[in-house]
Every structure is written in structure tokens, then in C-alpha cells.
Design an enzyme around this catalytic site. Structure first.
Site, PDB file in Angstrom:
ATOM      1  N   LYS A 282      25.302  22.709  75.803  1.00 28.99           N
ATOM      2  CA  LYS A 282      24.487  24.008  74.791  1.00 28.99           C
ATOM      3  C   LYS A 282      22.953  23.758  74.981  1.00 28.99           C
ATOM      4  CE  LYS A 282      24.530  21.577  70.286  1.00 28.99           C
ATOM      5  NZ  LYS A 282      24.569  21.664  68.857  1.00 28.99           N
TER       6      LYS A 282
ATOM      7  N   MET B 225      -1.859  26.710  71.803  1.00 32.03           N
ATOM      8  CA  MET B 225      -0.889  27.357  72.581  1.00 32.03           C
ATOM      9  C   MET B 225      -0.413  26.843  73.888  1.00 32.03           C
ATOM     10  SD  MET B 225      -0.245  31.377  73.172  1.00 32.03           S
ATOM     11  CE  MET B 225      -0.117  31.994  71.363  1.00 32.03           C
TER      12      MET B 225
ATOM     13  N   TYR C 169      -9.418  24.010  67.269  1.00 34.84           N
ATOM     14  CA  TYR C 169      -9.245  24.747  66.401  1.00 34.84           C
ATOM     15  C   TYR C 169      -9.492  24.162  64.987  1.00 34.84           C
ATOM     16  CZ  TYR C 169      -7.731  28.523  69.469  1.00 34.84           C
ATOM     17  OH  TYR C 169      -7.657  29.437  70.529  1.00 34.84           O
TER      18      TYR C 169
ATOM     19  N   ARG D  38      29.404  24.296  57.248  1.00 35.08           N
ATOM     20  CA  ARG D  38      28.678  25.431  58.194  1.00 35.08           C
ATOM     21  C   ARG D  38      29.912  26.308  58.672  1.00 35.08           C
ATOM     22  NH1 ARG D  38      24.921  22.288  62.480  1.00 35.08           N
ATOM     23  NH2 ARG D  38      26.957  22.323  63.503  1.00 35.08           N
TER      24      ARG D  38
END
Length: 382
Positions: free
Chosen positions: A41, A322, A274, A140
Site C-alpha cells: 500500500k 519547501m 526562515y 478502526r
């Protein structure tokens, strides 16, 4: 023959030889009659579903497992036709008919799903292969024990009409990565009770299964007919409490590497990235690594993530951006293009995915799975 050059900016090297060895090691931990489902998966936890599926099958896995039907159908479209594939995360309106035509094993956790798959089987004119999932305590997906008799009874009615074939009964652990947790024994007791009810009612499953990676490694009483290793197949330990990859006889499959894009000298007191959360303590050199949170590098590891550059483990200086982050090279001056290794097996001094998980306060599963499509995969050992 001309060899294709490796990507220079960044790459995730996927060692399929290590993956095959891991599958064989896991296969050796279970009894000969127990089958292995290779869980692929989420694009094989970021490693590449089709190639990893083929490598796992070569090494002795006999089933594949996916979360969504779309993942399973993509495996069929890639030519993986002669293998059983279980997919378990269905929502209303999903492609049950396509799943039936593709011969998928489809998990059914409640009456709405049984009704949809029966309707699709009528339209397809052929029976659906379904596996009934019980919620034994994870809370779940899965059918609650109180609702199990209704689901089993209706599935048997549909089977008698030739609309479905109940091929499996299964569940999933909540705390198998915590050895000795009381929920493990409690879930096994509930699972055995649900199996007993279904089988006495007339279900004849091909497979019964509950064991994920940690249970495959540490709970032999949970193996039943099939085990479902996921993260362990990729050589990552399910939890530090169970042991390191090396202690478990596994080798990490993914190594994440990049080329240093720039090296420059800066004075003391220079802010980095930043917010200036890192300020150079004195004159130093900075190295720019062209990977960022858009590539899956966790921003939570800002100021903490380890990177091997030029033989020394450095730490992310300031915030992960990013597309890039910076490391303080402490005055060293490696050339632009020098390899930076974010993580790998760890046997050459490089950090591991577990090291990054600890730096980001998460789990190693997330570290490898989140590496994005902008990072090309380079396959070794095909």
C-alpha cells in the site's frame, strides 16, 4: 551498453536485493504452512509498488496487500495477474465491479459494503471474492463482535446464491508494536471467538490472518494461515522496543541522497533560513541541500535532522523549507555536488530513517512513506 546516469539533485535508492532478503528472513520466522502477504500500500511505503511487489513475490510472498482498490487495480494493470491481492479500505461507490472483474479479494467490514459488493456481483454475473474483517479491539475498520452474526449470516446467504465467495476472515492489531501489551492477548481471544462463530456457521475461509509486521516478528501465536508484513519488508523496525533493523535480521531498503547545491562562507551572527531560528555562532561554511518538505523532508525536524556530508554527520541548521535546507559545515569546504546522505541502512555512518523519526517526533514508517514523487527512485538489484 550505455548506463543511465544517476539523478544528481536527489534520489531515493531502492535496494531490491535487500527487500528480497527481508522477505526471505520474514518467511523463515513463520511455519512452512503460513503464507506471506507483502503489503505494498501507499506505493509500497514510498518504495515503488510494482517493482517491490515483484521482488517480494520472487522471494516467496504469495499474496499482495493494498489499502485502496485503486492501488490493487494498478497492480493488475501492471501485469500482476497471477497473484492474490487483498484490498481493504473501501468507501461507498468504490469500484466493486472492477474489483470483481480483476479477481481481487475485497474486505467487507459492514452491511453497507456487503450490500454494495452483492449488487456489483449481480451486475457482473460472477461471484465476488470477499474477506470479512472483524474489529477485535483496534476501533478502526472492521465489524464489531455484536454485529458479526448478522454480517456472517448475510454473507453466507449471498454465498449460497453464488454471489460471493468468503475467502478470508481477518483483523488487525492495535498494539503489537508494544511487546507484552495486554491488548494483544485480548484481541487474539476476540479473534478466535469470531473465527469460531463464523466457521461453525459454515464459513470455510482460505485464510485467517491478523499478524502485521510486529506480530509477525514477536507473536507467533498470531500467525494462523497468513502474515501481513509491511514496514518490516522494507527493512525498517516496527518499533525500537522490538529491536533495531539489524537486531531483527532486516536491512533498510531505501537510501535518500542528494547533491550539495552550494557551499559558502558566512560570518558569525548570520541568520539561516526562515525566521532565523539558527544564527551562526561564528564564521563558518554553510551547505545547501536541495530537498525540502515538498519532497517529504519533515519540517518538524528543523534544527534536528541528521545528514552525512563529506564523512561527517551534520544537523539541519534552521528551518526546513519547501525545496531546500541548510547544514552548518563548521568551516569544512566540500565541493558543490558532494553527496549528502539523509538516511540509509546506517552501516556506513549515515543516519537511518529511525534517526529522522526521532528528530521529527514521529515513526520511521512516516519518514520513508512521505518521500514524494519529485524524488526519483533508482532501483538497485533488479
Amino acid at each position: 551498453m550505455t548506463q543511465t546516469p544517476l539523478p544528481l539533485r536527489a534520489r531515493a535508492e531502492i535496494d531490491l536485493g535487500a527487500l528480497r532478503a527481508n522477505v526471505r528472513a520474514l518467511r523463515a520466522r513463520v511455519a512452512p504452512h503460513v503464507q506471506v502477504m507483502a503489503v505494498v500500500k501507499a506505493d509500497a511505503y514510498g518504495h515503488g509498488a510494482v517493482r517491490c511487489a515483484r521482488a517480494a513475490l520472487d522471494a516467496g510472498a504469495s499474496w499482495l496487500g493494498t489499502a485502496t482498490p485503486h492501488e490493487a487495480l494498478a497492480l493488475r494493470a501492471a501485469g500482476l495477474d497471477d497473484v492474490r491481492i487483498l484490498c481493504w479500505l473501501w468507501t461507498p461507490g468504490d469500484p466493486w465491479g472492477a474489483g470483481i472483474e480483476a479477481g481481487l479479494d475485497m474486505a467487507v467490514s459492514g452491511m453497507w459494503a456487503l450490500e454494495e459488493v452483492v449488487r456489483a456481483a449481480r451486475e457482473a454475473g460472477r461471484p465476488a471474492r470477499i474477506q470479512l474483517k472483524g474489529d477485535t479491539g483496534l476501533g478502526r475498520n472492521g465489524c464489531q463482535p455484536a454485529d458479526w452474526p448478522e454480517l456472517v449470516g448475510e454473507a453466507l446467504k449471498a454465498e449460497a446464491q453464488g454471489l460471493v465467495k468468503v475467502t478470508g476472515l481477518w483483523s488487525h492489531f492495535a498494539c503489537a508494536d508494544e511487546p507484552g501489551h495486554p491488548s494483544i492477548a485480548a484481541q487474539l481471544e476476540v479473534f478466535r471467538s469470531m473465527l469460531d462463530y463464523a466457521e461453525k456457521a459454515g464459513v470455510e475461509p482460505e485464510v485467517r490472518h491478523i499478524a502485521n509486521s510486529p506480530a509477525t516478528l514477536t507473536v507467533p501465536g498470531s500467525h494462523f494461515d497468513l502474515v501481513r508484513p509491511g514496514i518490516a519488508m522494507y527493512g525498517v523496525s516496527p518499533a525500537p522496543e522490538i529491536g533495531t533493523s539489524a537486531e531483527l535480521g532486516l536491512r533498510p531498503v531505501m537510501s535518500l541522497k542528494a547533491s550539495v547545491a552550494l557551499v559558502k562562507e558566512v560570518p558569525g551572527g548570520h541568520g539561516v533560513s526562515y525566521g532565523h531560528h539558527y544564527v551562526t555562532p561564528g564564521e563558518t561554511t554553510l551547505g545547501l541541500v536541495p530537498l525540502g518538505y515538498a519532497d517529504g523532508i519533515p519540517r518538524h525536524a528543523s534544527g534536528r535532522g541528521p545528514v552525512l556530508v563529506d564523512g561527517t554527520v551534520r544537523t539541519v541548521a534552521g528551518r526546513v523549507a519547501m525545496d531546500q535546507f541548510v547544514v552548518d559545515l563548521g568551516g569544512d569546504r566540500p565541493a558543490a555536488g558532494t553527496e549528502a546522505v539523509l538516511f540509509g541502512p546506517g552501516d556506513r555512518g549515515e543516519p537511518t530513517a529511525q534517526d529522522w523519526a526521532e528528530a521529527a517526533d514521529t515513526i520511521a514508517y512516516e519518514i520513508v512513506t512521505r518521500i514524494g514523487a519529485r524524488v526519483p527512485r533508482v532501483y538497485l538489484g533488479e
